[in-house]
Design a protein around this motif. Structure first.
Motif, PDB file in Angstrom:
ATOM      1  N   PHE A 126       0.732   0.242 -26.598  1.00 17.97           N
ATOM      2  CA  PHE A 126       1.922   1.043 -26.306  1.00 17.97           C
ATOM      3  C   PHE A 126       1.929   1.530 -24.862  1.00 17.97           C
ATOM      4  CE2 PHE A 126       1.859   1.526 -30.973  1.00 17.97           C
ATOM      5  CZ  PHE A 126       3.185   1.200 -31.241  1.00 17.97           C
ATOM      6  N   ILE A 127       0.756   1.808 -24.308  1.00 19.69           N
ATOM      7  CA  ILE A 127       0.676   2.374 -22.961  1.00 19.69           C
ATOM      8  C   ILE A 127       0.711   1.295 -21.880  1.00 19.69           C
ATOM      9  CG2 ILE A 127      -0.786   3.692 -21.369  1.00 19.69           C
ATOM     10  CD1 ILE A 127      -1.839   5.202 -23.835  1.00 19.69           C
ATOM     11  N   TYR A 128      -0.111   0.259 -22.055  1.00 14.75           N
ATOM     12  CA  TYR A 128      -0.236  -0.770 -21.025  1.00 14.75           C
ATOM     13  C   TYR A 128       0.530  -2.045 -21.345  1.00 14.75           C
ATOM     14  CZ  TYR A 128      -4.175   2.117 -19.466  1.00 14.75           C
ATOM     15  OH  TYR A 128      -4.961   3.147 -19.037  1.00 14.75           O
ATOM     16  N   GLY A 129       0.919  -2.220 -22.601  1.00 14.83           N
ATOM     17  CA  GLY A 129       1.567  -3.460 -23.016  1.00 14.83           C
ATOM     18  C   GLY A 129       0.641  -4.292 -23.883  1.00 14.83           C
ATOM     19  N   VAL A 177      -7.119  -2.892 -17.931  1.00 19.86           N
ATOM     20  CA  VAL A 177      -7.963  -3.306 -19.046  1.00 19.86           C
ATOM     21  C   VAL A 177      -8.906  -2.154 -19.355  1.00 19.86           C
ATOM     22  CG1 VAL A 177      -9.652  -4.972 -19.879  1.00 19.86           C
ATOM     23  CG2 VAL A 177      -7.824  -5.720 -18.361  1.00 19.86           C
ATOM     24  N   ILE A 178      -9.044  -1.796 -20.640  1.00 21.06           N
ATOM     25  CA  ILE A 178      -9.863  -0.648 -21.004  1.00 21.06           C
ATOM     26  C   ILE A 178     -11.006  -1.069 -21.917  1.00 21.06           C
ATOM     27  CG2 ILE A 178      -7.835   0.845 -20.852  1.00 21.06           C
ATOM     28  CD1 ILE A 178      -7.945   1.078 -23.939  1.00 21.06           C
ATOM     29  N   ASP A 179     -11.918  -0.142 -22.127  1.00 26.53           N
ATOM     30  CA  ASP A 179     -13.021  -0.335 -23.066  1.00 26.53           C
ATOM     31  C   ASP A 179     -12.643   0.335 -24.379  1.00 26.53           C
ATOM     32  OD1 ASP A 179     -15.499  -0.964 -24.096  1.00 26.53           O
ATOM     33  OD2 ASP A 179     -16.494   0.771 -23.205  1.00 26.53           O
ATOM     34  N   GLY A 180     -13.477   0.198 -25.394  1.00 28.16           N
ATOM     35  CA  GLY A 180     -13.238   0.865 -26.662  1.00 28.16           C
ATOM     36  C   GLY A 180     -13.870   2.239 -26.694  1.00 28.16           C
ATOM     37  N   GLY A 181     -13.799   2.892 -27.852  1.00 31.15           N
ATOM     38  CA  GLY A 181     -14.457   4.166 -28.064  1.00 31.15           C
ATOM     39  C   GLY A 181     -13.900   5.303 -27.224  1.00 31.15           C
ATOM     40  N   VAL A 182     -14.765   6.294 -26.962  1.00 35.59           N
ATOM     41  CA  VAL A 182     -14.380   7.464 -26.177  1.00 35.59           C
ATOM     42  C   VAL A 182     -14.006   7.063 -24.758  1.00 35.59           C
ATOM     43  CG1 VAL A 182     -15.197   9.662 -25.253  1.00 35.59           C
ATOM     44  CG2 VAL A 182     -15.812   8.993 -27.567  1.00 35.59           C
ATOM     45  N   ILE A 202     -14.289  13.637 -15.696  1.00 35.42           N
ATOM     46  CA  ILE A 202     -14.205  14.886 -16.463  1.00 35.42           C
ATOM     47  C   ILE A 202     -13.926  14.594 -17.929  1.00 35.42           C
ATOM     48  CG2 ILE A 202     -12.860  17.001 -16.782  1.00 35.42           C
ATOM     49  CD1 ILE A 202     -12.465  17.082 -13.754  1.00 35.42           C
ATOM     50  N   LEU A 203     -12.971  13.691 -18.190  1.00 36.21           N
ATOM     51  CA  LEU A 203     -12.636  13.335 -19.571  1.00 36.21           C
ATOM     52  C   LEU A 203     -13.824  12.711 -20.292  1.00 36.21           C
ATOM     53  CD1 LEU A 203      -9.018  11.903 -19.204  1.00 36.21           C
ATOM     54  CD2 LEU A 203      -9.693  13.962 -20.442  1.00 36.21           C
ATOM     55  N   LEU A 204     -14.524  11.823 -19.611  1.00 32.94           N
ATOM     56  CA  LEU A 204     -15.677  11.162 -20.215  1.00 32.94           C
ATOM     57  C   LEU A 204     -16.719  12.183 -20.669  1.00 32.94           C
ATOM     58  CD1 LEU A 204     -16.232   8.098 -17.849  1.00 32.94           C
ATOM     59  CD2 LEU A 204     -15.715   7.994 -20.283  1.00 32.94           C
ATOM     60  N   ILE A 212      -9.889   6.681 -20.535  1.00 27.22           N
ATOM     61  CA  ILE A 212      -9.110   5.896 -19.563  1.00 27.22           C
ATOM     62  C   ILE A 212      -7.616   6.092 -19.804  1.00 27.22           C
ATOM     63  CG2 ILE A 212      -8.549   3.552 -18.792  1.00 27.22           C
ATOM     64  CD1 ILE A 212     -11.465   2.798 -19.442  1.00 27.22           C
ATOM     65  N   MET A 213      -7.210   6.075 -21.084  1.00 28.68           N
ATOM     66  CA  MET A 213      -5.789   6.286 -21.384  1.00 28.68           C
ATOM     67  C   MET A 213      -5.365   7.713 -21.040  1.00 28.68           C
ATOM     68  SD  MET A 213      -5.038   4.114 -24.886  1.00 28.68           S
ATOM     69  CE  MET A 213      -6.411   4.753 -25.846  1.00 28.68           C
ATOM     70  N   GLY A 214      -6.250   8.688 -21.264  1.00 26.76           N
ATOM     71  CA  GLY A 214      -5.951  10.070 -20.891  1.00 26.76           C
ATOM     72  C   GLY A 214      -5.804  10.222 -19.393  1.00 26.76           C
ATOM     73  N   ASN A 215      -6.642   9.542 -18.651  1.00 20.07           N
ATOM     74  CA  ASN A 215      -6.542   9.555 -17.193  1.00 20.07           C
ATOM     75  C   ASN A 215      -5.213   8.961 -16.723  1.00 20.07           C
ATOM     76  OD1 ASN A 215      -7.322   7.319 -14.747  1.00 20.07           O
ATOM     77  ND2 ASN A 215      -7.693   9.481 -14.295  1.00 20.07           N
ATOM     78  N   TYR A 216      -4.770   7.903 -17.383  1.00 19.51           N
ATOM     79  CA  TYR A 216      -3.514   7.232 -17.026  1.00 19.51           C
ATOM     80  C   TYR A 216      -2.308   8.106 -17.349  1.00 19.51           C
ATOM     81  CZ  TYR A 216       0.184   3.691 -17.014  1.00 19.51           C
ATOM     82  OH  TYR A 216       1.345   2.992 -16.770  1.00 19.51           O
ATOM     83  N   LEU A 217      -2.347   8.774 -18.501  1.00 22.11           N
ATOM     84  CA  LEU A 217      -1.181   9.547 -18.955  1.00 22.11           C
ATOM     85  C   LEU A 217      -1.096  10.927 -18.293  1.00 22.11           C
ATOM     86  CD1 LEU A 217      -1.288   8.754 -22.791  1.00 22.11           C
ATOM     87  CD2 LEU A 217       0.367   7.886 -21.124  1.00 22.11           C
ATOM     88  N   PHE A 218      -2.240  11.590 -18.136  1.00 16.65           N
ATOM     89  CA  PHE A 218      -2.224  12.985 -17.689  1.00 16.65           C
ATOM     90  C   PHE A 218      -2.835  13.180 -16.305  1.00 16.65           C
ATOM     91  CE2 PHE A 218      -2.838  12.925 -22.385  1.00 16.65           C
ATOM     92  CZ  PHE A 218      -1.564  13.343 -22.735  1.00 16.65           C
ATOM     93  N   GLU A 219      -3.329  12.095 -15.709  1.00 18.38           N
ATOM     94  CA  GLU A 219      -3.913  12.131 -14.359  1.00 18.38           C
ATOM     95  C   GLU A 219      -5.093  13.099 -14.261  1.00 18.38           C
ATOM     96  OE1 GLU A 219      -0.860  12.833 -11.520  1.00 18.38           O
ATOM     97  OE2 GLU A 219       0.165  10.931 -11.890  1.00 18.38           O
ATOM     98  N   ILE A 220      -5.790  13.272 -15.365  1.00 20.51           N
ATOM     99  CA  ILE A 220      -7.039  14.046 -15.353  1.00 20.51           C
ATOM    100  C   ILE A 220      -8.153  13.099 -14.918  1.00 20.51           C
ATOM    101  CG2 ILE A 220      -8.668  15.395 -16.733  1.00 20.51           C
ATOM    102  CD1 ILE A 220      -6.379  15.999 -18.662  1.00 20.51           C
TER     103      ILE A 220
END
Length: 286
Positions: A169-172, A36-41, A58-60, A46-54
Protein backbone atom coordinates in the motif's frame (compact mmCIF):
# COMPACT_ATOMS: atom_id res chain seq x y z
CA UNK A 1 36.97 -18.41 34.18
CA UNK A 2 36.73 -14.63 33.88
CA UNK A 3 40.04 -14.45 32.00
CA UNK A 4 38.82 -16.91 29.39
CA UNK A 5 35.28 -15.50 29.17
CA UNK A 6 36.15 -11.81 28.89
CA UNK A 7 38.17 -12.04 25.62
CA UNK A 8 35.49 -14.30 24.16
CA UNK A 9 32.73 -11.83 25.05
CA UNK A 10 34.71 -8.91 23.65
CA UNK A 11 35.25 -10.85 20.43
CA UNK A 12 31.54 -11.63 20.16
CA UNK A 13 30.61 -7.99 20.81
CA UNK A 14 33.01 -6.84 18.08
CA UNK A 15 31.49 -9.33 15.63
CA UNK A 16 27.96 -8.23 16.56
CA UNK A 17 28.88 -4.60 15.88
CA UNK A 18 30.45 -5.57 12.53
CA UNK A 19 27.31 -7.52 11.59
CA UNK A 20 25.09 -4.58 12.55
CA UNK A 21 27.15 -2.18 10.43
CA UNK A 22 26.94 -4.52 7.42
CA UNK A 23 23.15 -4.75 7.84
CA UNK A 24 22.86 -0.97 8.16
CA UNK A 25 24.93 -0.49 5.01
CA UNK A 26 22.66 -2.89 3.13
CA UNK A 27 19.63 -0.90 4.26
CA UNK A 28 20.94 2.62 3.64
CA UNK A 29 23.09 2.07 0.54
CA UNK A 30 21.03 -0.52 -1.33
CA UNK A 31 17.50 -1.27 -0.12
CA UNK A 32 15.86 1.88 1.30
CA UNK A 33 16.91 4.21 -1.58
CA UNK A 34 15.20 1.75 -3.94
CA UNK A 35 11.99 1.41 -1.86
CA UNK A 36 12.81 -2.13 -0.77
CA UNK A 37 12.34 -3.03 2.90
CA UNK A 38 13.17 -5.86 5.28
CA UNK A 39 10.69 -7.83 7.37
CA UNK A 40 9.97 -7.68 11.09
CA UNK A 41 10.50 -4.60 13.25
CA UNK A 42 13.05 -3.29 10.76
CA UNK A 43 10.43 -3.24 8.02
CA UNK A 44 7.92 -1.45 10.27
CA UNK A 45 10.61 1.08 11.19
CA UNK A 46 11.43 1.77 7.55
CA UNK A 47 7.75 2.35 6.75
CA UNK A 48 7.43 4.60 9.82
CA UNK A 49 10.42 6.60 8.66
CA UNK A 50 8.83 6.99 5.21
CA UNK A 51 5.40 8.02 6.52
CA UNK A 52 6.29 10.19 9.52
CA UNK A 53 9.89 11.22 8.72
CA UNK A 54 11.09 9.99 12.11
CA UNK A 55 14.78 9.00 11.91
CA UNK A 56 15.13 5.29 11.20
CA UNK A 57 17.70 4.79 13.95
CA UNK A 58 15.33 6.11 16.62
CA UNK A 59 12.45 3.92 15.43
CA UNK A 60 14.65 0.83 15.30
CA UNK A 61 15.77 1.27 18.88
CA UNK A 62 12.40 2.30 20.39
CA UNK A 63 10.31 -0.38 18.66
CA UNK A 64 12.75 -3.13 19.66
CA UNK A 65 12.82 -2.23 23.37
CA UNK A 66 9.74 -4.32 24.35
CA UNK A 67 11.15 -7.36 22.57
CA UNK A 68 14.54 -6.94 24.25
CA UNK A 69 12.72 -6.96 27.59
CA UNK A 70 10.88 -10.14 26.61
CA UNK A 71 14.18 -11.70 25.56
CA UNK A 72 15.70 -10.77 28.92
CA UNK A 73 12.82 -12.36 30.82
CA UNK A 74 12.48 -15.51 28.70
CA UNK A 75 15.94 -16.17 27.23
CA UNK A 76 18.50 -14.55 29.53
CA UNK A 77 20.49 -11.43 30.30
CA UNK A 78 23.42 -12.33 28.02
CA UNK A 79 21.11 -12.57 25.01
CA UNK A 80 19.44 -9.29 26.01
CA UNK A 81 22.81 -7.56 26.41
CA UNK A 82 24.09 -8.72 23.03
CA UNK A 83 20.78 -7.77 21.41
CA UNK A 84 20.92 -4.27 22.90
CA UNK A 85 24.46 -3.85 21.58
CA UNK A 86 23.45 -5.13 18.13
CA UNK A 87 20.30 -2.99 17.87
CA UNK A 88 22.13 0.09 19.20
CA UNK A 89 24.92 -0.45 16.67
CA UNK A 90 22.35 -0.88 13.89
CA UNK A 91 20.50 2.29 14.94
CA UNK A 92 23.66 4.43 15.14
CA UNK A 93 24.97 3.01 11.86
CA UNK A 94 21.77 3.86 9.97
CA UNK A 95 22.03 7.44 11.26
CA UNK A 96 25.69 7.76 10.24
CA UNK A 97 25.11 6.14 6.83
CA UNK A 98 21.82 7.90 6.09
CA UNK A 99 23.31 10.33 3.56
CA UNK A 100 25.58 7.82 1.87
CA UNK A 101 25.22 7.59 -1.90
CA UNK A 102 23.30 4.50 -3.08
CA UNK A 103 25.57 1.97 -4.77
CA UNK A 104 22.77 0.64 -7.00
CA UNK A 105 19.79 2.20 -8.75
CA UNK A 106 16.23 1.04 -9.35
CA UNK A 107 17.20 0.45 -13.00
CA UNK A 108 18.70 -2.86 -11.83
CA UNK A 109 16.02 -4.25 -9.46
CA UNK A 110 17.34 -7.81 -9.64
CA UNK A 111 20.81 -6.65 -8.63
CA UNK A 112 19.30 -4.57 -5.81
CA UNK A 113 17.37 -7.54 -4.46
CA UNK A 114 20.28 -9.99 -4.72
CA UNK A 115 23.04 -7.77 -3.33
CA UNK A 116 20.81 -6.23 -0.65
CA UNK A 117 19.49 -9.61 0.46
CA UNK A 118 22.98 -11.14 0.62
CA UNK A 119 24.51 -8.23 2.57
CA UNK A 120 21.56 -8.07 4.94
CA UNK A 121 21.71 -11.83 5.49
CA UNK A 122 25.46 -11.73 6.18
CA UNK A 123 25.03 -8.94 8.73
CA UNK A 124 22.11 -10.52 10.57
CA UNK A 125 23.71 -13.97 10.37
CA UNK A 126 26.90 -12.74 12.03
CA UNK A 127 24.89 -11.18 14.86
CA UNK A 128 22.76 -14.30 15.41
CA UNK A 129 25.80 -16.58 15.28
CA UNK A 130 27.38 -14.56 18.09
CA UNK A 131 24.34 -14.72 20.36
CA UNK A 132 22.51 -11.47 19.62
CA UNK A 133 19.60 -10.27 17.51
CA UNK A 134 18.82 -7.25 15.35
CA UNK A 135 15.06 -7.67 15.12
CA UNK A 136 12.55 -8.21 17.92
CA UNK A 137 10.13 -10.07 15.64
CA UNK A 138 12.31 -13.19 15.91
CA UNK A 139 12.25 -13.00 19.72
CA UNK A 140 8.46 -12.66 19.64
CA UNK A 141 8.17 -15.62 17.25
CA UNK A 142 10.21 -17.85 19.57
CA UNK A 143 8.00 -16.98 22.54
CA UNK A 144 4.70 -17.35 20.64
CA UNK A 145 5.77 -20.72 19.21
CA UNK A 146 5.76 -22.12 22.76
CA UNK A 147 2.04 -21.38 23.06
CA UNK A 148 0.73 -22.31 19.60
CA UNK A 149 1.21 -25.39 17.35
CA UNK A 150 3.29 -23.50 14.78
CA UNK A 151 7.04 -23.29 14.18
CA UNK A 152 9.11 -20.12 14.61
CA UNK A 153 9.48 -19.90 10.83
CA UNK A 154 5.71 -20.11 10.34
CA UNK A 155 5.08 -17.32 12.83
CA UNK A 156 7.74 -15.04 11.31
CA UNK A 157 6.27 -15.68 7.87
CA UNK A 158 2.79 -14.81 9.20
CA UNK A 159 4.05 -11.55 10.77
CA UNK A 160 5.96 -10.53 7.66
CA UNK A 161 2.98 -11.26 5.41
CA UNK A 162 1.17 -8.33 7.05
CA UNK A 163 4.28 -6.15 6.84
CA UNK A 164 4.77 -6.78 3.12
CA UNK A 165 1.06 -6.20 2.46
CA UNK A 166 1.47 -2.84 4.21
CA UNK A 167 4.52 -2.16 2.07
CA UNK A 168 2.37 -2.82 -1.00
CA UNK A 169 0.00 0.00 0.00
CA UNK A 170 2.85 2.40 0.79
CA UNK A 171 5.43 1.65 -1.90
CA UNK A 172 3.36 -0.25 -4.46
CA UNK A 173 2.93 -3.93 -5.29
CA UNK A 174 6.22 -4.18 -7.22
CA UNK A 175 8.28 -2.90 -4.28
CA UNK A 176 6.44 -5.22 -1.90
CA UNK A 177 7.28 -8.23 -4.06
CA UNK A 178 10.92 -7.14 -4.28
CA UNK A 179 10.95 -6.75 -0.48
CA UNK A 180 9.58 -10.25 0.05
CA UNK A 181 12.18 -11.67 -2.35
CA UNK A 182 14.96 -9.78 -0.55
CA UNK A 183 13.77 -11.16 2.78
CA UNK A 184 13.78 -14.71 1.37
CA UNK A 185 17.34 -14.32 0.06
CA UNK A 186 18.46 -12.87 3.40
CA UNK A 187 16.98 -15.84 5.29
CA UNK A 188 18.88 -18.28 3.07
CA UNK A 189 22.16 -16.43 3.70
CA UNK A 190 21.43 -16.30 7.44
CA UNK A 191 21.02 -20.09 7.48
CA UNK A 192 24.33 -20.51 5.64
CA UNK A 193 26.12 -18.20 8.10
CA UNK A 194 24.63 -19.97 11.13
CA UNK A 195 24.82 -23.60 9.99
CA UNK A 196 27.64 -23.46 7.45
CA UNK A 197 27.95 -24.69 3.90
CA UNK A 198 28.60 -28.28 5.00
CA UNK A 199 25.36 -28.94 6.84
CA UNK A 200 25.50 -32.15 8.83
CA UNK A 201 23.22 -35.13 8.26
CA UNK A 202 22.45 -38.20 10.32
CA UNK A 203 22.14 -41.58 8.55
CA UNK A 204 20.49 -44.73 9.94
CA UNK A 205 21.09 -47.89 7.92
CA UNK A 206 19.21 -51.16 8.47
CA UNK A 207 20.91 -54.06 6.71
CA UNK A 208 21.96 -57.69 7.14
CA UNK A 209 25.44 -56.53 6.12
CA UNK A 210 25.66 -53.80 8.74
CA UNK A 211 29.22 -54.60 9.82
CA UNK A 212 30.52 -54.51 6.22
CA UNK A 213 28.76 -51.18 5.62
CA UNK A 214 30.04 -49.76 8.91
CA UNK A 215 33.61 -50.82 8.16
CA UNK A 216 33.43 -49.25 4.67
CA UNK A 217 32.08 -45.98 6.08
CA UNK A 218 34.93 -45.80 8.57
CA UNK A 219 37.53 -46.73 5.97
CA UNK A 220 36.34 -44.68 2.97
CA UNK A 221 34.62 -41.73 4.63
CA UNK A 222 36.65 -41.62 7.82
CA UNK A 223 33.45 -41.35 9.87
CA UNK A 224 32.76 -43.12 13.13
CA UNK A 225 29.72 -45.39 13.29
CA UNK A 226 27.52 -46.71 16.09
CA UNK A 227 25.80 -50.10 16.07
CA UNK A 228 22.51 -50.67 17.85
CA UNK A 229 20.25 -53.70 18.03
CA UNK A 230 16.87 -53.74 16.30
CA UNK A 231 14.13 -56.21 15.51
CA UNK A 232 12.06 -56.32 12.32
CA UNK A 233 8.34 -55.83 12.83
CA UNK A 234 7.34 -58.21 10.03
CA UNK A 235 10.17 -60.75 10.09
CA UNK A 236 10.81 -60.60 13.86
CA UNK A 237 14.50 -60.97 13.03
CA UNK A 238 17.20 -59.34 15.13
CA UNK A 239 19.36 -56.99 13.09
CA UNK A 240 22.06 -54.37 13.65
CA UNK A 241 21.36 -50.71 12.81
CA UNK A 242 24.27 -48.49 11.72
CA UNK A 243 24.15 -44.81 12.69
CA UNK A 244 26.64 -42.17 11.54
CA UNK A 245 26.88 -38.40 11.04
CA UNK A 246 28.18 -37.03 7.73
CA UNK A 247 28.32 -33.71 5.91
CA UNK A 248 26.05 -32.85 3.00
CA UNK A 249 28.99 -33.25 0.61
CA UNK A 250 29.47 -36.86 1.71
CA UNK A 251 25.87 -38.00 1.21
CA UNK A 252 26.29 -39.30 -2.36
CA UNK A 253 29.42 -41.21 -1.42
CA UNK A 254 27.59 -42.79 1.52
CA UNK A 255 24.76 -43.94 -0.75
CA UNK A 256 27.31 -45.43 -3.16
CA UNK A 257 28.97 -47.39 -0.34
CA UNK A 258 25.62 -48.74 0.89
CA UNK A 259 24.53 -49.81 -2.61
CA UNK A 260 27.81 -51.65 -3.14
CA UNK A 261 27.44 -53.62 0.10
CA UNK A 262 23.66 -54.11 0.19
CA UNK A 263 21.39 -52.68 -2.56
CA UNK A 264 18.30 -53.62 -0.52
CA UNK A 265 19.40 -51.82 2.66
CA UNK A 266 16.87 -49.50 4.33
CA UNK A 267 18.36 -46.00 4.74
CA UNK A 268 17.01 -42.92 6.53
CA UNK A 269 18.94 -39.64 6.19
CA UNK A 270 17.88 -36.57 8.17
CA UNK A 271 19.26 -33.05 8.66
CA UNK A 272 21.15 -32.31 11.87
CA UNK A 273 20.96 -28.82 13.40
CA UNK A 274 24.28 -29.04 15.26
CA UNK A 275 27.11 -31.47 15.98
CA UNK A 276 29.29 -31.17 19.09
CA UNK A 277 31.91 -33.32 20.74
CA UNK A 278 33.48 -36.53 19.55
CA UNK A 279 35.86 -36.48 16.61
CA UNK A 280 33.52 -35.03 13.97
CA UNK A 281 35.69 -33.09 11.55
CA UNK A 282 36.44 -32.92 7.82
CA UNK A 283 37.80 -36.19 6.46
CA UNK A 284 39.21 -37.27 3.11
CA UNK A 285 36.84 -39.21 0.87
CA UNK A 286 38.18 -42.07 -1.23
Amino acid sequence: MKKTKTPEMIGRIIMIIIGAVIAAYALEAVLIPNSVIDGGVTGVSIMGNYLFEIPLGILLFILNIPFIYLGYKQVGKTFALFSIIGIAALSVSTVLLHHINPILSAKDPLLVVLSGGVMLGVGIGIVLRNGGALDGAEVLAVLVSRKVPFSVGDIILFINAFIFVGAGFIYGLESALYSATTYYIAKIVIDVIQVGLEKSKSARIVSKHSEEIGAAIQDRLGRGVTYSNGRGGFTNETIDIVTCVITRMEENKLITIIKEKDPSAFVVITDVAEVRGGSFKKRDIH
